[in-house]
Design a protein around this motif. Structure first.
Motif, mmCIF file in Angstrom:
data_model
loop_
_atom_site.group_PDB
_atom_site.id
_atom_site.type_symbol
_atom_site.label_atom_id
_atom_site.label_comp_id
_atom_site.label_asym_id
_atom_site.label_seq_id
_atom_site.Cartn_x
_atom_site.Cartn_y
_atom_site.Cartn_z
ATOM 1 N N SER A 301 0.797 -1.313 -0.060
ATOM 2 C CA SER A 301 0.110 0.023 0.033
ATOM 3 C C SER A 301 0.897 1.271 -0.104
ATOM 4 O O SER A 301 0.543 2.528 -0.631
ATOM 5 N N ASN A 304 2.063 1.790 -3.506
ATOM 6 C CA ASN A 304 1.330 2.283 -4.662
ATOM 7 C C ASN A 304 0.577 3.504 -4.132
ATOM 8 O O ASN A 304 0.368 4.331 -5.235
ATOM 9 N N TYR A 305 0.632 3.969 -3.006
ATOM 10 C CA TYR A 305 0.007 5.121 -2.476
ATOM 11 C C TYR A 305 0.989 6.317 -2.997
ATOM 12 O O TYR A 305 0.709 7.235 -3.483
ATOM 13 N N TYR A 310 -4.038 4.550 -6.526
ATOM 14 C CA TYR A 310 -5.065 4.364 -5.261
ATOM 15 C C TYR A 310 -5.962 3.091 -5.492
ATOM 16 O O TYR A 310 -6.401 2.614 -4.586
ATOM 17 N N LEU A 313 -5.042 -0.095 -3.833
ATOM 18 C CA LEU A 313 -4.909 -0.397 -2.649
ATOM 19 C C LEU A 313 -6.117 -1.287 -2.036
ATOM 20 O O LEU A 313 -5.986 -2.088 -1.049
ATOM 21 N N HIS A 314 -7.335 -1.214 -2.330
ATOM 22 C CA HIS A 314 -8.447 -2.171 -2.183
ATOM 23 C C HIS A 314 -7.779 -3.739 -2.395
ATOM 24 O O HIS A 314 -8.211 -4.737 -1.725
ATOM 25 N N VAL A 316 -4.880 -4.671 -2.494
ATOM 26 C CA VAL A 316 -4.021 -4.947 -1.488
ATOM 27 C C VAL A 316 -4.514 -5.553 -0.285
ATOM 28 O O VAL A 316 -4.156 -6.592 0.304
ATOM 29 N N LEU A 317 -5.504 -4.835 -0.037
ATOM 30 C CA LEU A 317 -6.103 -5.052 1.271
ATOM 31 C C LEU A 317 -7.136 -6.311 1.292
ATOM 32 O O LEU A 317 -6.813 -7.431 2.225
ATOM 33 N N VAL A 379 -2.365 -1.542 5.631
ATOM 34 C CA VAL A 379 -2.916 -0.768 4.822
ATOM 35 C C VAL A 379 -3.051 0.857 4.999
ATOM 36 O O VAL A 379 -2.623 1.562 4.230
ATOM 37 N N MET A 383 -1.025 4.372 3.826
ATOM 38 C CA MET A 383 -1.263 5.328 3.092
ATOM 39 C C MET A 383 -1.145 6.678 3.836
ATOM 40 O O MET A 383 -1.647 7.638 3.523
ATOM 41 N N TYR A 437 -11.470 2.773 8.008
ATOM 42 C CA TYR A 437 -10.948 2.468 6.717
ATOM 43 C C TYR A 437 -11.960 3.082 5.624
ATOM 44 O O TYR A 437 -11.764 3.710 4.680
#
Length: 458
Positions: A301, A304-305, A310, A313-314, A316-317, A379, A383, A437
């Motif tokens: 995260s 990528n951030y 962006y 990120l989902h 990744v989570l 995550v 960010m 989140y």
């Protein structure tokens, strides 16, 4: 080190890269735990249950004193990952050198605190008189190696932020073998008991530190360490502390609540203390495997951030949540099912094993929920959010756990009632993190999507 050990986390399929990134961290964490496990097994087998209880009873206190700076190293990790994802090599270099200074200052401070205040703090924790002298001796020697421990952790975090998880594994493997050999030598041959295992630990830590410093000094990438560049960049220090300080405070608060529980465990006597030491050490191997997924979530995260991707990120989570569920269930349930034989590695006492299984039945079977909690925190930290996870953890886990010990446990004064506070607080804290989140994304969704349009396609 050359750049072939680094990893671009901002493009391509995620799951395969997450797994490749996670496995070396998992193995590295296992080796670090083996430092402590070797201490406990050797003293339990060759110096007796009192010595094992003495070593084990210091674990929560060591965590309390060190977790602030371990958390700050997570801030360094996120800062390097953000700058690395943004391809800002100068900022990466400044962050590296600032991080080294932070670790040296913090390690020196912890050395002084550990050596000078070991006995008074252990007395506050109600350590029994039968183990207090041994616990004090172990703690004082252990903290002599604290500057090396912190510096290694900061350097390993920097390498992992660039995707290099293999070198820390290699160095810890060598140091781990040395630690076990020195344990056997100092305890069995020289009969140094807890002093011997503490000396073995700090000597092996210095070996791993030497190797990682040598690597970074000779590196041809942006993480190259130059002693002439050692200075604090105020802007990079602020960036590190923005995520790292709340993470450190959160970790210390978790440790504080565990110190409270350790004090309650101490009230049941030496046998329960020894059982808790052995079972918690076994559980540590499960936790460290899940923590490797947390570190993957934070680093992926973070990169990528920093790169402005962006929408990834989902992914990744959710992929990290799925992975940590599998890891937590397989290892946690397996540890409980094999609890008897595993506990007998640490002790020959059947009553110690019986008490140890009481804890493992409650903690190990629910451990995957702790993995959920840590992963979503990873995550959010990647960010750049540090304050929110800290506040949630303060309320959901630490404060509620202390309240549990001071109220419910006082009414139902049993070990199972004490241990059940862990899964209850994990569920509560994870639920609160999910709300936070979703709130972050709801508030910043438009901004994220607008900014991503100016970035290259992920």
């Amino acid at each position: 080190m050359n750049k072939t050990y680094e990893m671009d986390m901002t493009s391509g399929p995620l799951l395969k890269k997450i797994i490749l990134f996670t496995i070396p961290i998992l193995l590295s964490g296992v080796l670090q735990l083996l430092f402590n496990a070797a201490d406990i097994v050797v003293v339990g087998r060759f110096a007796g249950d009192n010595a094992m209880a003495a070593v084990g009873s210091t674990t929560s206190l060591i965590s309390l004193l060190t977790n602030l700076f371990i958390g700050i190293s997570a801030g360094a990790n996120v800062a390097v990952a953000n700058f690395y994802g943004a391809r800002d090599e100068e900022a990466v270099s400044e962050t590296v050198h600032t991080s080294v200074i932070i670790s040296l200052v913090g390690g020196t401070g912890l050395l002084l605190i550990g050596v000078c205040l070991a006995r008074p703090i252990l007395e506050l924790m109600k350590s029994p008189e039968t183990v207090l002298p041994l616990s004090t001796l172990y703690l004082r020697i252990y903290f002599l190696g604290m500057p090396a421990t912190l510096l290694f952790n900061f350097c390993a975090s920097i390498l992992r932020a660039t995707g290099d998880t293999k070198h820390p594994l290699y160095f810890l493997a060598l140091a781990g073998v040395l630690n076990v050999l020195l344990n056997l030598l100092f305890v069995i041959v020289f009969r140094l008991s807890v002093a011997g295992v503490a000396l073995a630990t700090i000597l092996s830590q210095h070996i791993s530190l030497f190797l990682i410093l040598r690597l970074m000094v000779k590196s041809d990438s942006c993480i190259r360490l130059s002693w002439r560049k050692l200075r604090v960049s105020k802007s990079k220090l602020a960036r590190i502390l923005r995520v790292g300080l709340p993470a450190g405070v959160q970790s210390s608060l978790f440790a504080l609540s565990n110190v409270t529980i350790q004090s309650a465990i101490n009230s049941f006597g030496e046998v329960v203390m020894a059982a808790n030491t052995a079972s918690s050490n076994i559980e540590g191997f499960v936790y460290i495997a899940m923590n490797a997924v947390y570190q993957a979530a934070m680093n992926f995260s973070g990169q990528n951030y920093g790169a402005g991707h962006y929408r990834r990120l989902h992914r990744v989570l959710f992929e990290c949540l799925g992975l940590v569920t599998i890891v937590g269930m397989v290892l946690g349930w397996g540890a409980y099912l094999l609890g008897g034989p595993l506990l007998h590695i640490y002790t020959t006492s059947d009553i110690v094993v019986t008490y140890g299984l009481q804890r493992m039945k409650i903690v190990c079977l629910c451990y995957f929920i702790c993995g959920w909690m840590d992963t979503i925190v990873g995550v959010m930290r990647g960010m750049g959010y540090g304050i929110i996870p800290m506040i949630v953890s303060l309320v959901g886990s630490c404060l509620f756990r202390i309240i549990w010990v001071c109220t419910i446990f006082q009414v139902y004064h049993t070990l199972p009632m004490l241990y059940i506070s862990w899964p209850v607080t994990w569920i509560l804290t994870f639920s609160m993190h999910v709300v936070c989140y979703c709130g972050i994304w709801h508030r910043r969704r438009k901004e994220f999507l607008e900014r991503e349009q100016t970035e290259p396609d992920a």
